[in-house]
Design an enzyme around this catalytic site. Structure first.
Site, PDB file in Angstrom:
ATOM      1  N   ASP A 136      -2.435   0.500   8.825  1.00 23.24           N
ATOM      2  CA  ASP A 136      -2.368   1.947   9.099  1.00 23.24           C
ATOM      3  C   ASP A 136      -2.326   2.765   7.804  1.00 23.24           C
ATOM      4  O   ASP A 136      -1.985   3.943   7.825  1.00 23.24           O
ATOM      5  CB  ASP A 136      -1.145   2.266   9.982  1.00 23.24           C
ATOM      6  CG  ASP A 136       0.170   1.852   9.343  1.00 23.24           C
ATOM      7  OD1 ASP A 136       0.153   1.362   8.186  1.00 23.24           O
ATOM      8  OD2 ASP A 136       1.224   2.021   9.992  1.00 23.24           O
ATOM      9  N   HIS A 138      -0.390   2.236   5.154  1.00 25.44           N
ATOM     10  CA  HIS A 138       0.899   2.387   4.475  1.00 25.44           C
ATOM     11  C   HIS A 138       0.943   1.627   3.154  1.00 25.44           C
ATOM     12  O   HIS A 138       0.272   0.626   2.966  1.00 25.44           O
ATOM     13  CB  HIS A 138       2.076   1.981   5.383  1.00 25.44           C
ATOM     14  CG  HIS A 138       2.215   0.517   5.688  1.00 25.44           C
ATOM     15  ND1 HIS A 138       2.685   0.061   6.898  1.00 25.44           N
ATOM     16  CD2 HIS A 138       1.988  -0.600   4.952  1.00 25.44           C
ATOM     17  CE1 HIS A 138       2.730  -1.263   6.885  1.00 25.44           C
ATOM     18  NE2 HIS A 138       2.314  -1.686   5.716  1.00 25.44           N
ATOM     19  N   GLU A 143       5.048   4.721   6.532  1.00 23.72           N
ATOM     20  CA  GLU A 143       4.148   4.843   7.672  1.00 23.72           C
ATOM     21  C   GLU A 143       3.519   6.237   7.721  1.00 23.72           C
ATOM     22  O   GLU A 143       3.981   7.147   7.014  1.00 23.72           O
ATOM     23  CB  GLU A 143       4.940   4.570   8.957  1.00 23.72           C
ATOM     24  CG  GLU A 143       5.561   3.169   9.021  1.00 23.72           C
ATOM     25  CD  GLU A 143       4.533   2.048   9.207  1.00 23.72           C
ATOM     26  OE1 GLU A 143       3.432   2.116   8.643  1.00 23.72           O
ATOM     27  OE2 GLU A 143       4.850   1.078   9.930  1.00 23.72           O
TER      28      GLU A 143
HETATM   29  C1  GLP Z   1       3.821  -5.240   4.916  1.00 24.15           C
HETATM   30  C2  GLP Z   1       4.449  -4.696   3.649  1.00 24.15           C
HETATM   31  C3  GLP Z   1       3.434  -3.925   2.843  1.00 24.15           C
HETATM   32  C4  GLP Z   1       2.157  -4.723   2.681  1.00 24.15           C
HETATM   33  C5  GLP Z   1       1.594  -5.089   4.016  1.00 24.15           C
HETATM   34  C6  GLP Z   1       0.276  -5.845   3.891  1.00 24.15           C
HETATM   35  O1  GLP Z   1       3.657  -4.269   5.868  1.00 24.15           O
HETATM   36  N1  GLP Z   1       5.574  -3.852   3.906  1.00 24.15           N
HETATM   37  O2  GLP Z   1       3.991  -3.624   1.573  1.00 24.15           O
HETATM   38  O3  GLP Z   1       1.230  -3.964   1.971  1.00 24.15           O
HETATM   39  O4  GLP Z   1       2.574  -5.886   4.663  1.00 24.15           O
HETATM   40  O5  GLP Z   1       0.341  -7.075   4.529  1.00 24.15           O
HETATM   41  P1  GLP Z   1      -0.794  -8.183   4.479  1.00 24.15           P
HETATM   42  O6  GLP Z   1      -0.994  -8.494   3.034  1.00 24.15           O
HETATM   43  O7  GLP Z   1      -0.203  -9.324   5.226  1.00 24.15           O
HETATM   44  O8  GLP Z   1      -1.992  -7.591   5.089  1.00 24.15           O
END
Ligand code: GLP
Length: 270
Positions: A136, A138, A143
């Protein structure tokens, strides 16, 4: 902002890890901001290799993680503290007391957020912040509609984030904590240098919004456009929706700053 397009997710992680390693060698007392998620696992695997095979020294480094879940006990396998122990801290020579994460089990969460901000300031601020991007848009757990000047605070997670992060909770969305402590967008923007890593086709659309779209709290990663030194490392799959690809590739192929990083095969651990 600069965008570096690498052939695949492995090379994107390798380049990211090499940039971190260079900063750490230049400043052994580096204050390093860390992110979690699947994308970062490869970066930490490379950093562990560099430590084990090339003697990369973490003994004077301090780390601050972006975020931590609220409502699960310390020691639970889903906490970001566990993630960091498993993927990095136990594999390099960083003293445990130099590793900082928000305490999502603190009795007074408001006080914990203030303590975290003070600790970052006491150590002189974050030199280099690693970032992933959520589905999304973030960064950290900021968020959509997070204030772009926000500081470390509690945040409720969106359904998209809960679904994205369910894997670390046995694939069961119901087990993912609904709230987290996260550095604010403003906290992140205070760092000296940002390095965002995004790989895979699922990130392509949101990445293009963050990098080339308007700055908006609907996509908090777009606030990174305001940062004077922000670099975005992607793989081909995550780059497909970017309009400026040709220019970004030219920069990486020609700007002197990138000369030592251009031969990606040569960046592999020795
Ligand atoms: C979580 C963390 C974020 C990160 C995101 C990406 O939500 N809080 O900081 O950027 O995961 O996750 P992935 O790398 O598994 O796509």
């Amino acid at each position: 902002m600069e965008v570096i397009i690498t052939p695949d997710r492995d090379k994107a992680a390798l380049l990211t890890a090499r940039i971190v390693a260079k900063e750490l060698r230049a400043k052994p007392s580096l204050v390093l901001g860390l992110a979690t998620g699947r994308t970062m696992e490869r970066v930490y695997a490379y950093l562990a290799h560099f430590h084990q095979q090339e003697g990369l020294d973490f003994s004077r480094c301090h780390t601050f993680n972006l975020d931590e879940y609220i409502g699960i006990p310390a020691g639970h396998e889903g906490t970001y503290r566990q993630y960091m122990d498993q993927h990095l801290f136990q594999k390099v020579n960083i003293p445990l007391e130099h590793t900082h994460l928000p305490d999502g089990a603190a009795p007074d969460l408001g006080a914990e957020c203030l303590r975290y901000e003070s600790r970052i300031r006491e150590l002189g601020g974050i030199d280099l912040q690693l970032l992933g991007i959520g589905i999304d848009g973030h960064i950290g757990f900021n968020e959509p509609l997070s204030a772009l000047l926000s500081r470390t605070r509690e945040k409720a997670l969106t359904p998209a984030t809960l679904a994205q992060n369910a894997e670390m909770f046995g694939g069961d969305v119901a087990r993912v904590p609904r709230r987290a402590i996260t550095m604010g967008v403003g906290t992140i923007l205070d760092c000296g240098r940002c390095l965002l890593l995004a790989t895979g086709s699922t990130k392509a659309a949101v990445l293009a919004q963050a990098v080339e779209g308007p700055i908006t709290s609907m996509v908090t990663a777009s606030a990174l456009q305001l940062h004077p030194r922000c670099q975005v490392v992607v793989d081909e799959e995550a780059s497909t929706a970017l309009r400026g690809q040709e220019y970004y590739r030219w920069i990486f192929a020609n700007e002197p700053e990138w000369a030592e990083f251009r031969d990606l095969d040569a960046l592999e651990p020795r």
